[in-house]
Design a protein around this motif. Structure first.
Motif: not given
Ligand code: ZN
Ligand code: 3PY
Length: 637
Positions: A348-350, A283-285, A312-316, A112-115
């Motif tokens: 988006s995220q994994p 960790i904001k990747d 841990l935060h990442t983008h795929d 509901m936010r970053d995705a």
């Molecule tokens: Zn992000």
């Protein structure tokens, strides 16, 4: 009302009405009801039917949407105990100790936010979130947190969706009272693109907590601890929430040529954030640059350095990041950010569903009802279709991201920005230029707003056919974008290693840059006086009493707020309008139901759309709760 109009019409009274009288006399349908909520919504629909939604470009005619199914839940049952209840019981410190002692891997759901920020240019509407919010919180109370707020959502809610971000937060909070709510806070830049006075940030944090935010992920776009410190303190002192301070990751710690953003740089940063009072470290990747083996090193080193949970935060974007999660989980990371399948992957995220499967039968497995979790993924996959005009166009993972380093949240905006400027077919150049600008600017941490500065410069240079040599050699003659000048003035703070001095001189053209915290030279907000002035300006004709939250929206985004406010007065609460109709209007003879409030549903059917009259006005006929209505709309096409 209609019969009254017929009976009182002069033609009817004179006995001259023929069989075509009703058809040829639209004014018979003109019924002067007060501008109630129903009329406002009908007016909005008529406007979109005639002129379209100005935010939607490239409509595919005759597109058919699927009907997203809401996974079953018991609406009578109370919400099962979740992470929010635990925070309330334990307080942030004890809660974090509990989290670190957990063997299971925990999950933040970013759907509901970053995705949607990263896949659909942040356009997801509250209407669609609210459809599944209660069901989700009841079916999956074991998630660590829901990221629902902050980042670009605040701006886009008002600018394009005509929603109040505060109302969104409150509605979601009501539907999901048991799980932690998380927001992304850009430190001194709050949810904006520039520095704001400290007391505004303080009030914003306080009100965010009061309205439902529990976990504040605080970052600074240059990893400047000084800029994050005040926000960490506000969360600690003004809320009962969790101050999660982020180190924004760039480069590659395993690259032997890396001299700036090294493992030692990140561990020192984490230590500084712990000393500044952080409850957790993220960790904001943001671009998805943390490779699997680098994750092993980084997570292990952070675990050795600080006594705080690691998130841990990442983008795929490259499609590699599930492997990064696997390695990070093996190295002891406490929480990972994931998005439900239908809105996961690429920028988006994994994929949440797949990561849960990956961990099954392993020591750190976390059990979820997979049938249900997949149903939620399907819900978002179907819902996503409604937002097709906002898709970024990226079809497959791209390893190019390791060169250009564009954050996932920016990628979905940069292409439309390029298209709007007429350089859509030069997007490859824009990406290459983004990397070149980063080098020119001294290799920056690139995340909002510093990433916007790099993006603006790249687009500016491609549009004007400039090279980096041109900038260095004849920069005195060039008028650079406002955001670039402001960055070199120090308005976003000080980058690691300082500004490249020669370039700074060229860009500032003899203006003297700041070297202290940008917020330090901003006038504090006079809350008493300015809030009163705000109410004077906006309360008149507005149906509910103005609140401090409204004032905060206005102070952060004055122009955007004014337009959203005007729209609200004109059209009422548009979060009630189904997304298909909000973006694309209605089809002839389509009938829709809108729940204005519990027990008050309006049924709206589109009967016909007239051709433009001499002045370009078209008459749109509806049947509303069985009564005929018409709305006149100027066709601006
Ligand atoms: Zn992000
Ligand atoms: C934002 O600030 O909106 C981001 O998502 C940064 O990654």
């Amino acid at each position: 009302h209609f019969l009254q109009n017929v009976i009182q019409h002069p033609t009817f009274k004179d006995g001259k009405a023929t069989v075509n009288f009703i058809q040829n006399t639209p004014s018979l349908f003109k019924i002067d009801l007060p501008q109630d909520r129903t009329s406002k919504v009908v007016n909005f629909l008529a406007e979109v039917i005639v002129n379209g939604n100005s935010d939607v470009k490239n409509i595919e005619e005759n597109k058919v949407f699927r009907n997203p199914k809401i996974p079953k839940f018991d609406s009578e049952a109370t919400h099962p105990k979740g992470s929010k209840d635990m925070l309330t019981e334990m307080g942030p410190e004890k809660f974090c100790q509990w989290l670190m002692a957990e063997k299971k891997i925990h999950f933040t759901d970013t759907t509901m936010r970053d995705a949607h920020q990263s896949l659909l240019a942040t356009r997801m509407r509250t209407f669609d979130m609210m459809k599944v919010a209660e069901s989700y919180a009841k079916n999956h109370p074991q998630i660590f947190s829901m990221e629902v707020w902050g980042g670009a959502t605040f701006d886009v809610c008002m600018r394009f969706l005509y929603e109040s971000p505060w109302t969104r937060l409150r509605q979601l909070r009501q539907a999901m009272p048991n799980v932690l709510f998380q927001m992304l806070l850009r430190g001194s830049n709050a949810v904006g693109y520039k520095a704001y006075p400290d007391n505004l940030i303080e009030k914003f944090v306080e009100k965010s907590w009061e309205n439902g935010v529990d976990v504040f992920r605080i970052f600074d776009s240059l990893n400047w601890v000084k800029a994050m410190e005040p926000s960490i303190n506000y969360v600690r002192n003004k809320t009962g929430g969790i101050a999660e301070a982020a180190l924004s990751y760039t480069g590659d710690i395993l690259d032997v040529k890396e001299t700036k953003y090294t493992l030692a740089y990140y561990t020192q940063l984490a230590k500084d954030l712990e000393n500044a009072g952080a409850h957790m470290i993220a960790i904001k990747d943001m671009a998805g640059l943390l490779k699997p083996y680098a994750a092993t090193e980084l997570v292990a080193a952070l675990k050795d350095t600080v006594k705080l949970p690691i998130h841990l935060h990442t983008h795929d974007t490259s499609s590699l990041q599930s492997a990064t999660y696997l390695k990070a989980i093996e190295a002891g990371v406490d929480v990972v950010d994931v998005a439900l399948g239908g809105l996961s992957g690429l920028t988006s995220q994994p994929n949440f569903n797949a990561i849960v499967e990956m961990m099954k039968n392993q020591p750190r497995a976390h059990d979820f009802d997979m049938v249900k979790l997949n149903e939620f993924s399907n819900f978002w996959e179907d819902t996503r279709e409604l937002y097709y005009p906002f898709e970024s166009g990226l079809k497959a993972g791209t390893a190019e991201v390791f060169q250009h380093e564009i954050p996932g949240g920016q990628y979905s905006n940069l292409r439309p920005q390029a298209i709007a400027l007429g350089i859509g077919d030069r997007f490859d150049e824009v990406k290459r230029m983004y990397a070149a600008v980063n080098t020119l600017f001294g290799n920056l941490i690139k995340v909002t707003p510093s990433s916007k500065v790099v993006g603006d410069m790249a687009i500016f240079m491609v549009t004007n056919n400039l090279t980096t040599d041109d900038v260095m050699q004849r920069g005195e003659e060039i008028s650079f974008p406002e955001s670039v000048i402001s960055f070199f003035m120090g308005d976003l703070g000080q980058p690691t290693g300082g500004f490249p001095k020669k370039l700074q001189k060229i860009i500032l053209k003899n203006r003297k840059p700041f070297t202290n915290r940008p917020n330090a030279h901003l006038e504090p907000i006079d809350f008493d006086g300015e809030f009163e002035a705000f109410k004077k300006k906006f309360q008149k004709g507005f149906t509910r009493t103005m609140e401090m939250e409204d004032f905060l929206s206005y102070t952060l985004y004055p122009k955007v707020y004014e337009k959203a406010h005007e729209n609200y007065k004109k059209y009422g609460n548009l979060t009630l309008v189904p997304t298909e109709n909000f973006f694309y209007g209605m089809k002839l003879r389509e009938e829709i139901l809108i729940d204005l409030e519990p027990g008050k549903t309006v049924i709206i059917k589109l009967l016909s759309v007239g051709i433009p009259n001499d002045t370009g006005v078209r008459t749109v006929f509806f049947k509303v709760n069985g009564e005929n209505r018409f709305v006149e709309v100027l066709d601006t096409s």
